[in-house]
Scaffold this active site. Structure first.
Site, PDB file in Angstrom:
ATOM      1  CE  LYS A  78      -1.565  -1.395   3.872  1.00  0.00           C
ATOM      2  NZ  LYS A  78      -2.246  -1.615   5.151  1.00  0.00           N
ATOM      3  N   GLY A 136      -6.558   4.751  10.217  1.00  0.00           N
ATOM      4  CA  GLY A 136      -7.323   3.510  10.068  1.00  0.00           C
ATOM      5  C   GLY A 136      -7.578   3.100   8.628  1.00  0.00           C
ATOM      6  CB  THR A 137      -6.365   4.308   5.304  1.00  0.00           C
ATOM      7  OG1 THR A 137      -5.060   4.524   5.842  1.00  0.00           O
ATOM      8  CG2 THR A 137      -7.057   5.634   5.116  1.00  0.00           C
ATOM      9  N   GLY A 138      -5.563   1.567   6.633  1.00  0.00           N
ATOM     10  CA  GLY A 138      -5.012   0.233   6.390  1.00  0.00           C
ATOM     11  C   GLY A 138      -5.927  -0.858   6.940  1.00  0.00           C
ATOM     12  CB  CYS A 139      -7.677  -1.226  10.222  1.00  0.00           C
ATOM     13  SG  CYS A 139      -6.282  -0.797  11.258  1.00  0.00           S
ATOM     14  CB  THR A 166      -5.479   9.194   6.393  1.00  0.00           C
ATOM     15  OG1 THR A 166      -4.410   9.768   7.162  1.00  0.00           O
ATOM     16  CG2 THR A 166      -5.807  10.098   5.230  1.00  0.00           C
TER      17      THR A 166
HETATM   18  N1  LIG Z   1      -5.194  10.412   1.311  1.00  0.00           N
HETATM   19  C1  LIG Z   1      -5.582   9.290   0.724  1.00  0.00           C
HETATM   20  N2  LIG Z   1      -6.436   9.327  -0.315  1.00  0.00           N
HETATM   21  C2  LIG Z   1      -6.846   8.199  -0.924  1.00  0.00           C
HETATM   22  N3  LIG Z   1      -6.464   6.975  -0.567  1.00  0.00           N
HETATM   23  C3  LIG Z   1      -5.609   6.860   0.477  1.00  0.00           C
HETATM   24  C4  LIG Z   1      -5.118   8.004   1.176  1.00  0.00           C
HETATM   25  N4  LIG Z   1      -4.291   7.574   2.168  1.00  0.00           N
HETATM   26  C5  LIG Z   1      -4.277   6.222   2.092  1.00  0.00           C
HETATM   27  N5  LIG Z   1      -5.046   5.790   1.061  1.00  0.00           N
HETATM   28  C6  LIG Z   1      -5.307   4.412   0.647  1.00  0.00           C
HETATM   29  O1  LIG Z   1      -5.722   3.721   1.813  1.00  0.00           O
HETATM   30  C7  LIG Z   1      -5.294   2.377   1.767  1.00  0.00           C
HETATM   31  C8  LIG Z   1      -4.462   2.081   3.026  1.00  0.00           C
HETATM   32  O2  LIG Z   1      -3.148   2.532   2.781  1.00  0.00           O
HETATM   33  P1  LIG Z   1      -2.109   3.079   3.836  1.00  0.00           P
HETATM   34  O3  LIG Z   1      -0.806   3.054   3.134  1.00  0.00           O
HETATM   35  O4  LIG Z   1      -2.547   4.367   4.412  1.00  0.00           O
HETATM   36  O5  LIG Z   1      -2.194   1.956   4.947  1.00  0.00           O
HETATM   37  P2  LIG Z   1      -1.684   1.997   6.424  1.00  0.00           P
HETATM   38  O6  LIG Z   1      -0.531   2.937   6.543  1.00  0.00           O
HETATM   39  O7  LIG Z   1      -1.506   0.590   6.799  1.00  0.00           O
HETATM   40  O8  LIG Z   1      -2.918   2.623   7.179  1.00  0.00           O
HETATM   41  P3  LIG Z   1      -3.067   2.986   8.737  1.00  0.00           P
HETATM   42  O9  LIG Z   1      -3.183   4.480   8.739  1.00  0.00           O
HETATM   43  O10 LIG Z   1      -4.306   2.307   9.136  1.00  0.00           O
HETATM   44  O11 LIG Z   1      -1.854   2.491   9.434  1.00  0.00           O
HETATM   45  C9  LIG Z   1      -4.495   2.234   0.471  1.00  0.00           C
HETATM   46  O12 LIG Z   1      -5.345   1.738  -0.541  1.00  0.00           O
HETATM   47  C10 LIG Z   1      -4.077   3.662   0.164  1.00  0.00           C
HETATM   48  O13 LIG Z   1      -3.809   3.859  -1.197  1.00  0.00           O
HETATM   49  C1  LIG Z   2      -5.229  -1.166  17.463  1.00  0.00           C
HETATM   50  C2  LIG Z   2      -4.653  -0.660  16.205  1.00  0.00           C
HETATM   51  N1  LIG Z   2      -4.547  -1.500  15.159  1.00  0.00           N
HETATM   52  C3  LIG Z   2      -4.026  -1.050  13.989  1.00  0.00           C
HETATM   53  C4  LIG Z   2      -3.592   0.249  13.855  1.00  0.00           C
HETATM   54  C5  LIG Z   2      -2.991   0.713  12.551  1.00  0.00           C
HETATM   55  O1  LIG Z   2      -3.633   1.754  12.023  1.00  0.00           O
HETATM   56  C6  LIG Z   2      -3.734   1.094  14.976  1.00  0.00           C
HETATM   57  N2  LIG Z   2      -3.324   2.390  14.920  1.00  0.00           N
HETATM   58  N3  LIG Z   2      -4.259   0.619  16.126  1.00  0.00           N
HETATM   59 MG   LIG Z   3      -1.298   5.156   6.397  1.00  0.00          MG
END
Ligand SMILES: Nc1ncnc2c1ncn2[C@@H]1O[C@H](COP(=O)(O)OP(=O)(O)OP(=O)(O)O)[C@@H](O)[C@H]1O
Ligand SMILES: Cc1ncc(CO)c(N)n1
Ligand SMILES: [Mg+2]
Length: 546
Positions: free
Chosen positions: A226, A261-264, A259
Site C-alpha cells: 500500500k 485507520g485506512t489500512g485496517c 486517514t
Molecule cells: N489520502 C488518501 N487518499 C486516498 N487513498 C488513500 C489516502 N491515504 C491512504 N489511502 C489508501 O488507503 C489504503 C491504506 O493505505 P495506507 O498506506 O494508508 O495503509 P496503512 O498505513 O496501513 O494505514 P493505517 O493508517 O491504518 O496504518 C491504500 O489503498 C491507500 O492507497
Molecule cells: C489497534 C490498532 N490496530 C491497527 C492500527 C494501525 O492503524 C492502529 N493504529 N491501532
Molecule cells: Mg497510512
C-alpha cells in the site's frame, strides 16, 4: 356494633405477561414444547442456507479512539454488508495524537476467544490486524489449522502512522515463517514492507514492486503493497502482485487529515468482499474504492486535536444520494464512440429513448449520454432508469446531460455539464468520487478549470457547424488542436461530426483526443444501429491509419 368495612382493594391494572406478549408478536413461538437440540440445529442449518450472512472474523487490537483496529474493522464490514466477529489481541490507549499505551491480552485468552468464535460460528474469512507478540501469532496459526476458513487476510500491522510500535521485531520471524504461508493476501504499507524485508529502502513504485515480489516468495497467494504513506505522490497508488503480474491500483489522493485507520479498513473490506464471494482482484479494487469514497466524504469532519483523525465508514447512511453499488471506474477509452440522444430526433423517427439507446449500443457505442432538453421530468426519469439497466447489462456507462437530480435518482454513471450549467466542482460534491463528470470546453482556460474542478473528461466543440446547438461558435480543427494540447483531461470531439468527417478528426492524432461524440449522425437517421456500426468502423480505420 357497626363494623367498618375496609375500602375495596384497587383493581390491579391489566398487564399481559411478557410470555403472552411474546406469543402475540411471534405466534410461532410455543412456550410448551422446546425443540430438541438436534431439531434446533437442523432448523438453524436450514435458516443458514436460506439467509447466508458473509462472516469476517477480525483478530486485532482495540483502538480507544475507534478510528483504527477492531473498531474500524467492524464498521468497515458493516458498511459492506458482512457480519464481523472480533477476537481482541490487545487494548490500546490511542487517540488522534498517537498511542499512549498498549496492553496485550494473554495468549491463552486470545486462544479462548478464537475457540469460542471458530467452534460455533461459521466464519468465512479471517482478517488479522495488530498481533502484539510471536506467541499470539502462533496461537492464531494453531487455531486456523484446527478450524480452517475460506480465506485469510493478513494486514501485518507493526507501526501506527503516528510512529508508535504496535508489534515488535520479535514477531517478524513468526509472521514470515508461520502466518504468511497460510495467508491468501498480505497487505503491508511501505514501512511494514520495508521492515519485513530487513529495512530495505522503498521510495518508488518500482521499489514497491520488488517488495511485493519478495514478500510473495514468503508464501502468500497475493500481495498488496500500500502506498498511502508514499511521499510526494499525487495519486494513492498500491501495487498488487499475484505471482505473475503486477497491477498498479491508482486512486485519487484525498486531501484530508482524517486517514487514521485506512489500512485496517482496506484489509477488512477485502475480507468482506471475499466473504461475499468476490475474486481477490475485485475484492481489492472494491476495498480501495471504498476507502477513497469514505475519505472523500469525511474530509472535512473534525474529531480530536491531533494530526490524524478518524473517517466515517458509514458515510452512505448520511448521504442517501450517494449509492455505493454503482461505482463506475472511468476508462478514457470509453469516449471512443460517444452517442448523445436527442428527444426531438427520437420523436421525429417515432422511437423511444430506450429503443434509441438499445440500438446505439447494438451498433457499438462505447458510452451514452441522455440529452433530453425538453422532456417532462417524470417521464424522463422513468426512461433514464430503464436506460441505466440497458447500459449496465452491456457494460456501457450512461451519463445524463445537465440534470444532476435525474442522474442521482436513476443512479446513472455520471453527468455531463456545459459552461452555464452547475460548476463541475459542485457536481462532484453532490455525486462523490465514484461518478463520471464531463464538461464542455472551448478554450484551454476552461479545460484547466474542468481539471481543477475534478472532472473526468472534457467535450470540445463544435468542431464543425451543427444544427443541434443554436449559437454555438465553430472551433474547427485549430480550436480543437489548441484545447487538446492544453488539456490535462481526456477529450472527446463534438459538433457536426458524421460518417464523412469523423475519420479526419481522428486522423489528426491529437494528444488526449479519445473519440468523437455524435448526435444527428446516429439519431437523425432511420436505423441507429446501422449508422453506429458504420461510424465505428470508420473510427477504427482512422485510428489504425493515424
Ligand atoms: N489520502 C488518501 N487518499 C486516498 N487513498 C488513500 C489516502 N491515504 C491512504 N489511502 C489508501 O488507503 C489504503 C491504506 O493505505 P495506507 O498506506 O494508508 O495503509 P496503512 O498505513 O496501513 O494505514 P493505517 O493508517 O491504518 O496504518 C491504500 O489503498 C491507500 O492507497
Ligand atoms: C489497534 C490498532 N490496530 C491497527 C492500527 C494501525 O492503524 C492502529 N493504529 N491501532
Ligand atoms: Mg497510512
Amino acid at each position: 356494633m357497626a363494623s367498618v368495612q375496609p375500602p375495596p382493594a384497587p383493581l390491579a391494572p391489566h398487564r399481559p405477561s411478557i410470555a403472552a406478549a411474546l406469543r402475540f408478536y411471534s405466534p410461532a413461538v410455543s412456550p410448551r414444547v422446546s425443540p430438541s437440540p438436534a431439531a434446533r440445529s437442523r432448523r438453524l442449518a436450514v435458516a443458514a442456507r436460506a439467509m447466508p450472512w458473509p462472516h469476517v472474523l477480525t483478530v486485532a487490537g482495540s483502538d480507544s479512539g475507534a478510528g483504527a483496529g477492531i473498531q474500524a474493522d467492524i464498521k468497515a464490514c458493516a458498511a459492506l454488508g458482512a457480519y464481523c466477529s472480533s477476537v481482541i489481541t490487545a487494548v490500546t490507549a490511542q487517540n488522534t495524537v498517537g498511542v499512549q499505551g498498549v496492553h496485550a491480552v494473554p495468549e491463552e485468552f486470545v486462544g479462548e476467544q478464537l475457540r469460542s468464535v471458530l467452534s460455533d460460528m461459521s466464519v468465512d474469512v479471517v482478517k488479522t490486524g495488530m498481533l502484539p507478540s510471536a506467541g499470539i501469532v502462533k496461537v492464531l496459526c494453531e487455531s486456523l489449522r484446527k478450524f480452517p476458513v475460506k480465506a485469510l487476510v493478513v494486514d501485518p500491522v507493526m507501526v501506527s502512522t503516528s510512529g508508535d510500535t504496535l508489534s515488535g521485531p520479535s514477531t517478524l520471524t513468526t509472521y514470515r515463517d508461520e502466518l504468511f504461508p497460510m495467508a491468501d493476501i498480505v497487505t503491508p504499507n511501505v514501512k511494514e514492507a520495508s521492515k519485513l524485508l530487513g529495512d530495505v529502502s522503498l521510495q518508488t513504485i518500482s521499489d514497491m514492486r520488488s517488495a511485493a515480489e519478495s514478500i510473495y516468495k514468503l508464501g502468500p497467494k497475493y500481495v498488496l503493497v500500500k502506498g498511502g504513506d508514499m511521499p510526494d505522490s499525487t495519486d494513492a497508488i498500491d501495487v498488487f502482485f499475484d505471482g505473475k503480474e503486477f497491477i498498479e491500483l491508482r486512486g485519487l489522493r484525498i486531501k484530508t487529515r482524517n486517514t487514521h485507520g485506512t489500512g485496517c479498513t482496506l484489509a477488512s473490506c477485502i475480507a468482506a468482499e471475499l466473504a461475499k464471494g468476490a475474486s481477490m482482484l475485485h475484492a481489492v479494487e472494491a476495498a480501495k474504492k471504498f476507502v477513497e469514497s469514505a475519505l472523500y466524504h469525511s474530509k472535512d469532519l473534525v474529531i480530536g486535536n491531533g494530526p490524524q483523525g478518524p473517517f466515517d465508514h458509514l458515510f452512505s447512511l448520511k448521504s442517501p444520494l450517494y449509492k455505493m453499488g454503482s461505482l463506475h471506474k472511468f476508462n478514457p477509452d470509453d469516449l471512443f464512440l460517444y452517442a448523445v440522444t436527442d428527444s426531438g430526433m427520437n420523436k421525429k423517427w417515432g422511437r423511444s429513448i430506450e429503443d434509441a439507446v438499445k440500438a446505439a449500443i447494438e451498433g457499438g457505442a462505447t458510452i451514452v449520454q441522455l440529452r433530453e432538453k425538453d422532456a417532462e421530468t417524470r417521464e424522463f426519469l422513468e426512461a433514464a432508469k430503464t436506460c441505466v439497466e440497458i447500459c449496465r447489462s452491456s457494460g456501457v456507462p450512461l451519463l445524463i446531460n445537465d440534470r444532476i437530480d435525474v442522474a442521482l435518482a436513476c443512479n446513472a454513471d455520471g453527468v455531463h455539464v456545459g459552461q452555464s450549467d452547475m460548476p463541475a466542482w459542485e457536481v462532484r460534491e453532490l455525486l462523490g468520487p465514484g461518478k463520471i463528470i464531463g464538461v464542455s470546453c472551448k478554450t484551454p482556460a476552461q479545460a484547466e478549470q474542468a481539471w481543477k474542478d475534478g472532472a473526468d473528461y472534457i467535450g470540445c466543440g463544435g468542431v464543425f457547424p451543427t444544427t443541434t446547438k443554436a449559437n454555438n461558435p465553430t472551433l474547427g480543427f485549430e480550436g480543437l488542436r489548441t484545447v487538446c494540447f492544453a488539456s490535462k483531461l481526456p477529450v472527446v470531439a463534438i459538433g457536426g461530426i458524421n460518417a464523412r468527417n469523423a475519420g479526419s478528426v481522428m486522423e489528426l492524432g491529437l494528444p488526449n483526443l479519445k473519440g468523437v461524440a455524435v448526435v444527428s449522425a446516429l439519431f437523425d437517421r432511420e436505423c441507429v444501429a446501422t449508422e453506429t456500426r458504420s461510424l465505428r468502423s470508420i473510427l477504427m480505420n482512422a485510428c489504425s491509419r493515424s
